[in-house]
Design a protein around this motif. Sequence first.
Motif, PDB file in Angstrom:
ATOM      1  N   ASP A  41       0.652  -1.164   0.094  1.00  0.00           N
ATOM      2  CA  ASP A  41       0.022  -0.149   0.003  1.00  0.00           C
ATOM      3  C   ASP A  41       0.842   1.196   0.004  1.00  0.00           C
ATOM      4  OD1 ASP A  41      -3.174   0.036   0.973  1.00  0.00           O
ATOM      5  OD2 ASP A  41      -2.289  -1.713   0.525  1.00  0.00           O
ATOM      6  N   SER A 105      -8.487   0.930   5.137  1.00  0.00           N
ATOM      7  CA  SER A 105      -8.257   1.000   3.783  1.00  0.00           C
ATOM      8  C   SER A 105      -9.495   1.046   3.257  1.00  0.00           C
ATOM      9  CB  SER A 105      -7.733  -0.324   3.353  1.00  0.00           C
ATOM     10  OG  SER A 105      -6.309  -0.611   3.657  1.00  0.00           O
ATOM     11  N   CYS A 108     -10.293   4.636   2.948  1.00  0.00           N
ATOM     12  CA  CYS A 108      -9.546   5.196   1.894  1.00  0.00           C
ATOM     13  C   CYS A 108     -10.468   4.867   0.717  1.00  0.00           C
ATOM     14  CB  CYS A 108      -8.172   4.565   1.792  1.00  0.00           C
ATOM     15  SG  CYS A 108      -6.949   5.071   3.033  1.00  0.00           S
ATOM     16  N   ARG A 121      -5.861   8.012   5.017  1.00  0.00           N
ATOM     17  CA  ARG A 121      -4.312   7.521   4.607  1.00  0.00           C
ATOM     18  C   ARG A 121      -3.512   7.391   5.800  1.00  0.00           C
ATOM     19  NH1 ARG A 121      -1.748   4.256   1.317  1.00  0.00           N
ATOM     20  NH2 ARG A 121       0.013   5.842   0.674  1.00  0.00           N
ATOM     21  N   GLN A 124      -4.597   4.942   7.988  1.00  0.00           N
ATOM     22  CA  GLN A 124      -3.830   3.809   7.525  1.00  0.00           C
ATOM     23  C   GLN A 124      -2.433   3.482   7.965  1.00  0.00           C
ATOM     24  OE1 GLN A 124      -3.518   3.300   3.282  1.00  0.00           O
ATOM     25  NE2 GLN A 124      -4.487   1.296   3.010  1.00  0.00           N
ATOM     26  N   PHE A 187      -7.720   0.001  -2.517  1.00  0.00           N
ATOM     27  CA  PHE A 187      -7.936  -0.054  -1.278  1.00  0.00           C
ATOM     28  C   PHE A 187      -8.777  -0.971  -0.571  1.00  0.00           C
ATOM     29  CE2 PHE A 187      -6.534   4.390  -2.137  1.00  0.00           C
ATOM     30  CZ  PHE A 187      -5.152   4.450  -1.480  1.00  0.00           C
ATOM     31  N   ASN A 190      -8.428  -4.630   0.317  1.00  0.00           N
ATOM     32  CA  ASN A 190      -7.606  -4.922   1.706  1.00  0.00           C
ATOM     33  C   ASN A 190      -8.693  -5.455   2.550  1.00  0.00           C
ATOM     34  OD1 ASN A 190      -4.976  -4.434   0.779  1.00  0.00           O
ATOM     35  ND2 ASN A 190      -5.196  -2.106   1.470  1.00  0.00           N
TER      36      ASN A 190
END
Length: 492
Positions: A41, A105, A108, A121, A124, A187, A190
Motif C-alpha cells: 500500500d 483501507s 480510503c 491515509r 492507515q 484499497f 484490503n
Amino acid sequence: MSDNCASADPNAQSSAPRDRHVPSALALAILLFGGFITVFDLFVVNVAIPTIQRDLEADFADIGFVIAGYELAFGVLLIAGGRLGDIHGRRRLFVLGMLGFALTSFLCGVAPDANALIGARFLQGATAALLFPQVYALLRVLYDDAERRRAFGLLGMTLGLAAIAGQVLGGLIVESDLLGLGWRAVFLINLPIGAIAAVLARTIPESQAPDAIAVDWPGFGLATAGLVLLLLPLLEGSNAGWPAWIWGSFAASALLLAAFIRWERHAGTQGGHPAIDLGLFRNAGFSIGAVVVLLIYSTATSLFMCFALLVQSGFGLTPFEAGTLFAPASVGFVAASLLAPRLVARWGHLVIAGGALIYAAGIVWLIAAATTLVNRTDVDVLLPALVLFGFGQGLSMTPLLNLVIGFVEERHAGMAAGFISTMQQVGGAFGVAIVGIFFVDILGRQTGTAAMDASRYAEAFAGAMLYNVIVLVVAAVLIAWISARSVSGRQG
C-alpha cells in the motif's frame, strides 16, 4: 525501488522466550503477508495517483498528503507500535493492526473527496505502524538462529515483491476498473483479505517481553504534531502563495519539536522511558548517518510520484503501462541488493557512497531521456536509466542501515534501529513535500493544450529531480566521511 522499512528491527532488543513455540507454515505465511500488505500500500498509490487526482479533482498538495501522510504516521509511530506489542502481546497487536489496516483501507476506498482520503491515509499509516513491528518481533523471538535467517530471508523477498506488485499489480487493478471502482479497488481489496488474515492469525503463537518499555505518549504526540505542522506548509505553500499562516505553522513546528527534545531529555534524566535516547546522538557517526538515511530516502517516494505523473498525466500511459515501466528499476534494485553484502565485504563501505552516485547518475540519465521524449511510443528509451537508478538504490540503501546502526553499542541497537526506520519513512514524506514545491512551481509557469502536456511535465520532472541529484551527491560525501570514521574506529 526503495525497501522503505525492511532493514531495521525496532524490537531487536527483545530476547527469545525459553518456551519458544515454532509457528506453523500458515502462521509464517500470515506474518509475511502482514509485511507485504503494508509495503504494497506504500507503493500502490504511486500508479494510482494520477487517476485519483483526476477523479477527486485534487491539487498537487492533496496528492502529496495522500502519500506523505501515510509515510509520516507510519514512521513516527513505528517505535510506539513495537513497544505496545512488547507490553500487550505481539500477536494481539498484529491482529489489531491488521483489522485496523483493513478498516482504514475501506475508509480510503470510499473517501468522497481528497480531504477524506488524506485523513484515511494518515490513519492507515498509523495502523501499519501497529502491524509492521510485530512481524519483525515475532519472526525474531519465535525462531532459533538458523530458522530466523531463513524467515528473514523470506521476509526480505516478500517486501521486495510487495514493492514490485504495488506498482505492476496496482496498475493492473486500477486499469481493470473492477466493478467500476477504478482506483478505489486498490484499497477496498484490503478489507476482505485483511479480515481473513486477522482470523488466521490465531495460528501465530503469542509473545510478550517481560521487560517491556513503556510508551512515551507525550513524546510521540509532540513529535507527530511538530512534524505535521512542518509538512503542512511545505505541501501547501506553493499552492497558497506562501501566506502568513504558513510561516506561523513553521514557527509552531519549531516550538513543538524543541519541546519534544526537551521532554525526551527530561524523561531520560528522570529514569523514564523516552521515545528515543538522545544519548545516541553523541556519536557523530550515528548522527550523520541518520541524516544520510533521511536524505537518501527523501529521494525515493518523490521520484516515483513525479515519474508516475510524468508518464501518465504527461505522456498518457495507462496505469498498468506505467506500473510495468517501473519493473526494470525493481530488477536493478534486487540485483544490487543481492550483490551489496559481498561488495561491501570486499571493498568496504565506500561501495555505499558509490551506490549513491550511481543512483544520482541514473536520475540524471532519466532526466535527459525524459526531456527528449516526443510521445508515448518513445518511452522505451527510459528503460536503461530506470535499471541504473534502481541498481544505485539497491547498492546504497540496502547496506546503509547496517553501517549506521553499527555505530551504536549492541545494547542500544533496538532503539537505534527503530529510530532509523522512522527516518526512512519521515524522509520519504518530506521528500514528497520538498520536491513538490519545485514540481508545482515549474508546472504552473506554463499553460498550454493537452498536446503540450508531455513537454510541460517533462520540464517539471527535470526541475524537481535536481533536488534528488544534489541530495544524493551530498549523501555520498557524508557516507564517505562516516565510512572513514567507521574504519578508524575499528582500528582504534
